[in-house]
Motif scaffolding. Structure first.
Motif, PDB file in Angstrom:
ATOM      1  N   GLY A 143      24.293 -18.250  -3.702  1.00  0.00           N
ATOM      2  CA  GLY A 143      23.102 -18.552  -2.929  1.00  0.00           C
ATOM      3  C   GLY A 143      22.821 -17.560  -1.820  1.00  0.00           C
ATOM      4  N   GLU A 144      23.648 -16.525  -1.721  1.00  0.00           N
ATOM      5  CA  GLU A 144      23.517 -15.539  -0.639  1.00  0.00           C
ATOM      6  C   GLU A 144      23.489 -14.111  -1.178  1.00  0.00           C
ATOM      7  N   GLY A 145      22.928 -13.923  -2.365  1.00  0.00           N
ATOM      8  CA  GLY A 145      22.805 -12.585  -2.931  1.00  0.00           C
ATOM      9  C   GLY A 145      23.750 -12.275  -4.075  1.00  0.00           C
ATOM     10  N   ALA A 146      24.578 -13.231  -4.478  1.00  0.00           N
ATOM     11  CA  ALA A 146      25.526 -12.983  -5.575  1.00  0.00           C
ATOM     12  C   ALA A 146      24.807 -12.704  -6.893  1.00  0.00           C
ATOM     13  N   ALA A 147      23.748 -13.449  -7.174  1.00  0.00           N
ATOM     14  CA  ALA A 147      23.014 -13.231  -8.423  1.00  0.00           C
ATOM     15  C   ALA A 147      22.348 -11.860  -8.423  1.00  0.00           C
ATOM     16  N   ARG A 148      21.837 -11.435  -7.274  1.00  0.00           N
ATOM     17  CA  ARG A 148      21.226 -10.104  -7.173  1.00  0.00           C
ATOM     18  C   ARG A 148      22.270  -9.032  -7.470  1.00  0.00           C
ATOM     19  N   GLU A 149      23.433  -9.183  -6.885  1.00  0.00           N
ATOM     20  CA  GLU A 149      24.529  -8.238  -7.096  1.00  0.00           C
ATOM     21  C   GLU A 149      24.899  -8.158  -8.581  1.00  0.00           C
ATOM     22  N   PHE A 150      24.992  -9.302  -9.214  1.00  0.00           N
ATOM     23  CA  PHE A 150      25.312  -9.414 -10.641  1.00  0.00           C
ATOM     24  C   PHE A 150      24.242  -8.710 -11.482  1.00  0.00           C
ATOM     25  N   CYS A 151      22.969  -8.975 -11.172  1.00  0.00           N
ATOM     26  CA  CYS A 151      21.864  -8.342 -11.902  1.00  0.00           C
ATOM     27  C   CYS A 151      21.889  -6.829 -11.728  1.00  0.00           C
ATOM     28  N   GLU A 152      22.112  -6.377 -10.501  1.00  0.00           N
ATOM     29  CA  GLU A 152      22.129  -4.937 -10.235  1.00  0.00           C
ATOM     30  C   GLU A 152      23.311  -4.247 -10.903  1.00  0.00           C
ATOM     31  N   LEU A 153      24.430  -4.929 -11.007  1.00  0.00           N
ATOM     32  CA  LEU A 153      25.576  -4.375 -11.734  1.00  0.00           C
ATOM     33  C   LEU A 153      25.195  -4.112 -13.191  1.00  0.00           C
ATOM     34  N   ILE A 154      24.566  -5.083 -13.823  1.00  0.00           N
ATOM     35  CA  ILE A 154      24.159  -4.929 -15.226  1.00  0.00           C
ATOM     36  C   ILE A 154      23.153  -3.788 -15.356  1.00  0.00           C
ATOM     37  N   MET A 155      22.173  -3.774 -14.464  1.00  0.00           N
ATOM     38  CA  MET A 155      21.144  -2.728 -14.526  1.00  0.00           C
ATOM     39  C   MET A 155      21.730  -1.344 -14.255  1.00  0.00           C
ATOM     40  N   ARG A 156      22.673  -1.259 -13.324  1.00  0.00           N
ATOM     41  CA  ARG A 156      23.318   0.027 -13.041  1.00  0.00           C
ATOM     42  C   ARG A 156      24.054   0.519 -14.290  1.00  0.00           C
ATOM     43  N   ALA A 157      24.769  -0.375 -14.944  1.00  0.00           N
ATOM     44  CA  ALA A 157      25.528  -0.007 -16.147  1.00  0.00           C
ATOM     45  C   ALA A 157      24.604   0.444 -17.277  1.00  0.00           C
ATOM     46  N   GLN A 158      23.380  -0.092 -17.279  1.00  0.00           N
ATOM     47  CA  GLN A 158      22.427   0.223 -18.345  1.00  0.00           C
ATOM     48  C   GLN A 158      21.402   1.281 -17.925  1.00  0.00           C
ATOM     49  N   ASP A 159      21.663   1.917 -16.798  1.00  0.00           N
ATOM     50  CA  ASP A 159      20.806   2.995 -16.286  1.00  0.00           C
ATOM     51  C   ASP A 159      19.353   2.575 -16.078  1.00  0.00           C
ATOM     52  N   SER A 160      19.125   1.332 -15.670  1.00  0.00           N
ATOM     53  CA  SER A 160      17.760   0.887 -15.394  1.00  0.00           C
ATOM     54  C   SER A 160      17.535   0.531 -13.922  1.00  0.00           C
ATOM     55  N   LEU A 161      18.579   0.518 -13.118  1.00  0.00           N
ATOM     56  CA  LEU A 161      18.450   0.091 -11.724  1.00  0.00           C
ATOM     57  C   LEU A 161      17.647   1.079 -10.883  1.00  0.00           C
ATOM     58  N   GLU A 162      17.973   2.349 -10.991  1.00  0.00           N
ATOM     59  CA  GLU A 162      17.289   3.334 -10.154  1.00  0.00           C
ATOM     60  C   GLU A 162      15.781   3.338 -10.393  1.00  0.00           C
ATOM     61  N   ALA A 163      15.365   3.270 -11.641  1.00  0.00           N
ATOM     62  CA  ALA A 163      13.931   3.248 -11.947  1.00  0.00           C
ATOM     63  C   ALA A 163      13.271   1.991 -11.377  1.00  0.00           C
ATOM     64  N   ALA A 164      13.964   0.863 -11.458  1.00  0.00           N
ATOM     65  CA  ALA A 164      13.415  -0.380 -10.920  1.00  0.00           C
ATOM     66  C   ALA A 164      13.240  -0.282  -9.408  1.00  0.00           C
ATOM     67  N   GLN A 165      14.203   0.330  -8.745  1.00  0.00           N
ATOM     68  CA  GLN A 165      14.137   0.456  -7.289  1.00  0.00           C
ATOM     69  C   GLN A 165      13.116   1.484  -6.841  1.00  0.00           C
ATOM     70  N   THR A 166      13.104   2.661  -7.498  1.00  0.00           N
ATOM     71  CA  THR A 166      12.203   3.723  -7.068  1.00  0.00           C
ATOM     72  C   THR A 166      10.740   3.406  -7.377  1.00  0.00           C
ATOM     73  N   ALA A 167      10.495   2.427  -8.217  1.00  0.00           N
ATOM     74  CA  ALA A 167       9.108   1.994  -8.472  1.00  0.00           C
ATOM     75  C   ALA A 167       8.456   1.476  -7.195  1.00  0.00           C
ATOM     76  N   TYR A 168       9.269   1.111  -6.218  1.00  0.00           N
ATOM     77  CA  TYR A 168       8.743   0.581  -4.958  1.00  0.00           C
ATOM     78  C   TYR A 168       8.553   1.662  -3.886  1.00  0.00           C
ATOM     79  N   LEU A 169       8.917   2.905  -4.203  1.00  0.00           N
ATOM     80  CA  LEU A 169       8.754   3.997  -3.221  1.00  0.00           C
ATOM     81  C   LEU A 169       7.330   4.510  -3.204  1.00  0.00           C
TER      82      LEU A 169
END
Length: 179
Positions: A153-179
């Protein structure tokens, strides 16, 4: 999770995840149950977790909730986030997992699960990436592949999601879309 070192083993396990499953109480919430005098209840959810789940879905990973309890609040939250599969009031989570894998044609290795208590442990131990939140029962943390730095309830699910996305090389694109 960006400031924490992620083990090569967790990244390896997360690389082929096609389905991410979440418990609710203690994972998407802090684990507290709030009962109202009229018999209703309410739960508090973390917006960072919610956006992490939305990003994970947008990256192509399917999502599910398996909860032993049943409440309309969880149904509403799942709908708001676009979570595709919702199972409530199901105590034997391994049976639900097998039903879901049969329906989706996936293997255990293609599944990630985030839980916090003993009813989650059979699934955590069976799937390719079984994780516990930092606030999970100590026995569950001991038998999970990994433990988040954040509490349920304090960001654990976000951390879990970002771990999966990082492993699948999709996290950076998801984040930089907001720049």
């Amino acid at each position: 999770m960006s400031s924490h070192v992620i083990s090569a083993e967790l990244l390896r396990r997360a690389k082929n995840v096609k389905l991410a499953i979440f418990d609710v109480d203690g994972v998407l919430t802090d684990g507290r149950l709030y009962f109202l005098t009229d018999g209703g209840e309410f739960k508090t959810f973390n917006t960072l977790d919610g956006h992490g789940i939305k990003m994970l879905i947008a990256s192509g990973v399917r999502t599910a909730i398996i909860s032993g309890r049943k409440t309309p609040v969880v149904e509403r939250r799942a709908q708001n986030l676009g979570i595709q599969h919702l199972y409530q009031g199901r105590e034997d989570k391994l049976v639900v997992l097998d039903e879901l894998l049969g329906e989706l044609g996936l293997s255990y290795e293609q599944v990630a699960y985030l839980g916090d208590d003993l009813p989650d442990l059979p699934v955590i131990r069976r799937v390719g990436l079984g994780m516990a939140v930092a606030s999970a029962d100590s026995f569950v943390r001991q038998h999970a592949h990994g433990v988040t730095h954040a509490r349920g309830g304090e960001g654990a699910a976000r951390e879990f999601c970002e771990l999966i996305m990082r492993a699948q090389d999709s996290l950076e694109a998801a984040q930089t879309a907001y720049l």
